[in-house]
Motif scaffolding. Structure first.
Motif, PDB file in Angstrom:
ATOM      1  N   SER A 223       0.605  -1.401   0.089  1.00  0.00           N
ATOM      2  CA  SER A 223       0.518   0.261   0.208  1.00  0.00           C
ATOM      3  C   SER A 223       0.673   0.827  -0.038  1.00  0.00           C
ATOM      4  O   SER A 223       1.917   1.153   0.455  1.00  0.00           O
ATOM      5  N   SER A 224       0.249   2.480   0.107  1.00  0.00           N
ATOM      6  CA  SER A 224       0.662   3.634   0.040  1.00  0.00           C
ATOM      7  C   SER A 224       1.935   4.002   0.406  1.00  0.00           C
ATOM      8  O   SER A 224       1.492   3.323   1.671  1.00  0.00           O
ATOM      9  N   ALA A 225       2.956   4.545   0.670  1.00  0.00           N
ATOM     10  CA  ALA A 225       4.260   4.610   1.709  1.00  0.00           C
ATOM     11  C   ALA A 225       4.263   6.022   2.027  1.00  0.00           C
ATOM     12  O   ALA A 225       3.877   7.136   2.952  1.00  0.00           O
ATOM     13  N   MET A 226       5.135   6.363   0.598  1.00  0.00           N
ATOM     14  CA  MET A 226       5.698   7.875   0.639  1.00  0.00           C
ATOM     15  C   MET A 226       4.706   8.780   0.757  1.00  0.00           C
ATOM     16  O   MET A 226       4.542   9.826   1.218  1.00  0.00           O
ATOM     17  N   SER A 227       3.802   8.578  -0.086  1.00  0.00           N
ATOM     18  CA  SER A 227       2.486  10.324  -0.501  1.00  0.00           C
ATOM     19  C   SER A 227       1.478  10.006   0.878  1.00  0.00           C
ATOM     20  O   SER A 227       1.182  10.620   1.286  1.00  0.00           O
ATOM     21  N   ALA A 228       0.870   8.337   2.016  1.00  0.00           N
ATOM     22  CA  ALA A 228       0.588   8.657   2.906  1.00  0.00           C
ATOM     23  C   ALA A 228       1.623   9.494   3.777  1.00  0.00           C
ATOM     24  O   ALA A 228       0.814   9.337   4.406  1.00  0.00           O
ATOM     25  N   ALA A 229       2.784   9.140   3.870  1.00  0.00           N
ATOM     26  CA  ALA A 229       3.683   9.843   5.472  1.00  0.00           C
ATOM     27  C   ALA A 229       3.522  10.855   4.245  1.00  0.00           C
ATOM     28  O   ALA A 229       3.399  12.076   5.331  1.00  0.00           O
ATOM     29  N   LYS A 230       3.420  12.124   3.415  1.00  0.00           N
ATOM     30  CA  LYS A 230       3.394  13.244   2.757  1.00  0.00           C
ATOM     31  C   LYS A 230       2.248  13.734   3.545  1.00  0.00           C
ATOM     32  O   LYS A 230       2.068  14.649   4.095  1.00  0.00           O
ATOM     33  N   ALA A 231       1.331  12.702   3.384  1.00  0.00           N
ATOM     34  CA  ALA A 231      -0.445  13.717   3.766  1.00  0.00           C
ATOM     35  C   ALA A 231      -0.446  13.160   4.819  1.00  0.00           C
ATOM     36  O   ALA A 231      -0.927  14.264   5.551  1.00  0.00           O
ATOM     37  N   ILE A 232       0.016  11.891   5.982  1.00  0.00           N
ATOM     38  CA  ILE A 232      -0.393  12.290   7.491  1.00  0.00           C
ATOM     39  C   ILE A 232       0.689  13.739   7.891  1.00  0.00           C
ATOM     40  O   ILE A 232       0.176  14.922   8.793  1.00  0.00           O
ATOM     41  N   CYS A 233       2.306  13.664   7.602  1.00  0.00           N
ATOM     42  CA  CYS A 233       3.253  15.560   7.969  1.00  0.00           C
ATOM     43  C   CYS A 233       2.061  15.994   7.473  1.00  0.00           C
ATOM     44  O   CYS A 233       1.387  17.640   8.505  1.00  0.00           O
ATOM     45  N   ASP A 234       1.067  16.736   6.136  1.00  0.00           N
ATOM     46  CA  ASP A 234       0.607  17.721   5.957  1.00  0.00           C
ATOM     47  C   ASP A 234      -0.406  17.645   7.083  1.00  0.00           C
ATOM     48  O   ASP A 234      -1.092  18.813   7.422  1.00  0.00           O
ATOM     49  N   HIS A 235      -1.534  17.009   7.202  1.00  0.00           N
ATOM     50  CA  HIS A 235      -2.770  16.914   8.108  1.00  0.00           C
ATOM     51  C   HIS A 235      -1.633  17.559   9.235  1.00  0.00           C
ATOM     52  O   HIS A 235      -2.447  18.990  10.093  1.00  0.00           O
ATOM     53  N   MET A 236      -0.666  16.706   9.895  1.00  0.00           N
ATOM     54  CA  MET A 236      -0.702  17.469  11.626  1.00  0.00           C
ATOM     55  C   MET A 236       0.100  18.126  11.712  1.00  0.00           C
ATOM     56  O   MET A 236      -0.370  19.071  12.322  1.00  0.00           O
ATOM     57  N   ARG A 237       0.929  18.920  10.138  1.00  0.00           N
ATOM     58  CA  ARG A 237       0.963  20.341  10.810  1.00  0.00           C
ATOM     59  C   ARG A 237       0.000  21.398  10.577  1.00  0.00           C
ATOM     60  O   ARG A 237       0.282  22.237  10.870  1.00  0.00           O
ATOM     61  N   ASP A 238      -0.445  20.991   9.899  1.00  0.00           N
ATOM     62  CA  ASP A 238      -2.060  22.075   9.425  1.00  0.00           C
ATOM     63  C   ASP A 238      -2.875  21.710  10.966  1.00  0.00           C
ATOM     64  O   ASP A 238      -2.914  23.110  11.026  1.00  0.00           O
ATOM     65  N   ILE A 239      -2.556  21.158  11.396  1.00  0.00           N
ATOM     66  CA  ILE A 239      -3.466  20.905  12.697  1.00  0.00           C
ATOM     67  C   ILE A 239      -2.479  22.030  14.109  1.00  0.00           C
ATOM     68  O   ILE A 239      -2.928  22.990  14.592  1.00  0.00           O
ATOM     69  N   TRP A 240      -0.689  21.690  13.634  1.00  0.00           N
ATOM     70  CA  TRP A 240       0.417  22.542  14.803  1.00  0.00           C
ATOM     71  C   TRP A 240       0.026  24.013  14.097  1.00  0.00           C
ATOM     72  O   TRP A 240      -0.444  24.876  14.801  1.00  0.00           O
ATOM     73  N   PHE A 241       0.164  24.205  13.251  1.00  0.00           N
ATOM     74  CA  PHE A 241       0.308  25.827  12.323  1.00  0.00           C
ATOM     75  C   PHE A 241      -1.115  26.559  11.895  1.00  0.00           C
ATOM     76  O   PHE A 241      -0.955  27.595  11.685  1.00  0.00           O
ATOM     77  N   GLY A 242      -2.004  25.936  11.666  1.00  0.00           N
ATOM     78  CA  GLY A 242      -2.757  26.365  10.738  1.00  0.00           C
ATOM     79  C   GLY A 242      -3.265  26.181   9.138  1.00  0.00           C
ATOM     80  O   GLY A 242      -1.818  25.449   8.893  1.00  0.00           O
ATOM     81  N   THR A 243      -4.556  26.354   8.802  1.00  0.00           N
ATOM     82  CA  THR A 243      -4.338  26.367   8.132  1.00  0.00           C
ATOM     83  C   THR A 243      -4.062  27.420   6.993  1.00  0.00           C
ATOM     84  O   THR A 243      -4.415  28.439   7.597  1.00  0.00           O
ATOM     85  N   LYS A 244      -4.001  28.127   5.411  1.00  0.00           N
ATOM     86  CA  LYS A 244      -3.663  29.283   4.984  1.00  0.00           C
ATOM     87  C   LYS A 244      -5.201  29.789   4.605  1.00  0.00           C
ATOM     88  O   LYS A 244      -5.967  28.998   5.205  1.00  0.00           O
ATOM     89  N   GLU A 245      -4.068  31.530   5.293  1.00  0.00           N
ATOM     90  CA  GLU A 245      -5.942  32.061   4.724  1.00  0.00           C
ATOM     91  C   GLU A 245      -6.997  31.698   3.501  1.00  0.00           C
ATOM     92  O   GLU A 245      -6.015  31.753   2.481  1.00  0.00           O
ATOM     93  N   GLY A 246      -7.954  32.023   3.510  1.00  0.00           N
ATOM     94  CA  GLY A 246      -9.218  31.640   2.114  1.00  0.00           C
ATOM     95  C   GLY A 246      -8.601  30.070   2.049  1.00  0.00           C
ATOM     96  O   GLY A 246      -9.444  30.023   0.882  1.00  0.00           O
ATOM     97  N   GLU A 247      -8.492  29.553   2.429  1.00  0.00           N
ATOM     98  CA  GLU A 247      -8.296  28.042   2.474  1.00  0.00           C
ATOM     99  C   GLU A 247      -8.474  27.168   3.125  1.00  0.00           C
ATOM    100  O   GLU A 247      -8.623  27.154   3.919  1.00  0.00           O
TER     101      GLU A 247
END
Ligand code: LMR
Length: 315
Positions: A223-247
């Protein structure tokens, strides 16, 4: 795939020292030792300590973030019910351990499939942790949708925003681009206008994103590994630092109080915006009949999964 990005500061920031606690089942401990050696050998400045363990009281002790990646994968001949039963047992144990040992502010991201229902079970098993602290991964589907639209328009995925994944991280999910924008040659257009192919957007685009996990497994035999890891990082980073204005981005969260008529008491993927480590469902987006039917179909699957899982939980 996941550990390197976290340990080098991609998720929690370049000023945040990190202690990684790696929890696995006992037969995997020798392998885990190899992973620990590799992490040490990366000589990463932010990485203070790596703790491998097979004990939940060590794994969940005072943690700030939990990424629950492991689950019981579906094996040949296994019924969906058997899969749910095995995972209820795992996520009940992990939820109870979070309840007992983790900080009450812990942010919990559930990745292991069936992710939405596993997340619901973990949260219900951790009553002392706010239910808003639990979310499940649909960012991989979100990124897949962005990328498909970007490729179609001949731009990079950084030029596509506000796609939505509604519902379950399964083949009933609904990737929706009615509110998405594409930046083409410096001007921002609605995705439907930029793609100029409604039949594709309502047909192959949706099925490609829905079936992408299976397509990767078929091609890689894994199953997907690189792309799943990237998505996990995107998800957790957005929890920590917030989403961009208007997005907004997609994540599976509690449906309580949503304005889209999705049944309560589900972990359902919605468009969300995040500020100060708190998410909010983006309300009031216009939903046409095409979208409505697909949002309801994926909700119906989640209701069924939830009812089966809760039945096992109560036994
Ligand atoms: C994915 O979307 O790539 C995975 O959830 C597929 C899987 O079943 O592991």
């Amino acid at each position: 795939s996941l550990l390197y990005s976290i340990a080098k500061g991609d998720v929690f920031g370049q000023d945040q020292p990190i202690i990684l606690i790696l929890l696995d089942i006992p037969p995997m401990l020798p392998v885990l030792d190899g992973v620990v050696m590799e992490l040490q050998d990366c000589a990463l400045p932010l990485l203070m300590e790596v703790i491998p363990t097979d004990k939940v009281e060590v794994g969940f002790k005072d943690i700030d973030a939990a990424i629950l990646v492991g689950s019981m994968p579906r094996k040949e001949g296994m019924e969906r019910k058997d899969l749910l039963k095995a995972n209820v047992a795992i996520f009940k144990t992990q939820g109870s351990a979070l309840d007992k040992y983790a900080k009450k502010s812990v942010k919990v991201l559930v990745v292991g499939n069936p992710a939405n229902t596993n997340c619901l079970i973990a949260s219900k098993s951790a009553p002392s942790i706010p239910k808003e602290n639990f979310s499940c991964l649909t960012r991989l589907d979100h990124n897949r949708a962005c990328s498909q639209v970007a490729m179609r328009c001949g731009v990079s995925s950084g030029h596509v925003k506000n796609v939505i994944i509604w519902g379950n991280h399964s083949s009933t999910q609904y990737p929706d681009v009615h509110h998405a924008k594409v930046n083409v040659a410096g001007s921002e257009k609605a995705a439907y206008e930029a793609v100029k192919n409604d039949a594709w957007l309502r047909g192959d685009f949706i099925s490609t994103v829905q079936q992408r996990g299976a397509a990767v497994i078929k091609a890689r035999k894994l199953s997907s590994a690189m792309s799943a890891a990237k998505a996990i990082c995107d998800h957790m980073r957005d929890i920590w630092f917030g989403t961009k204005e208007g997005e907004f981005i997609s994540m599976g969260v509690y449906a309580s109080g949503n304005s889209y008529g999705i049944p309560e008491d589900l972990i359902y993927s919605f468009p969300v915006q995040i500020k100060n480590k708190s998410w909010k469902i983006v309300d009031g987006l216009e939903i046409n009949d095409f979208s409505r039917a697909k949002m309801d179909a994926t909700a119906a699957e989640l209701v069924e999964e939830r009812d089966t899982a809760l039945d096992f939980l109560s036994k």
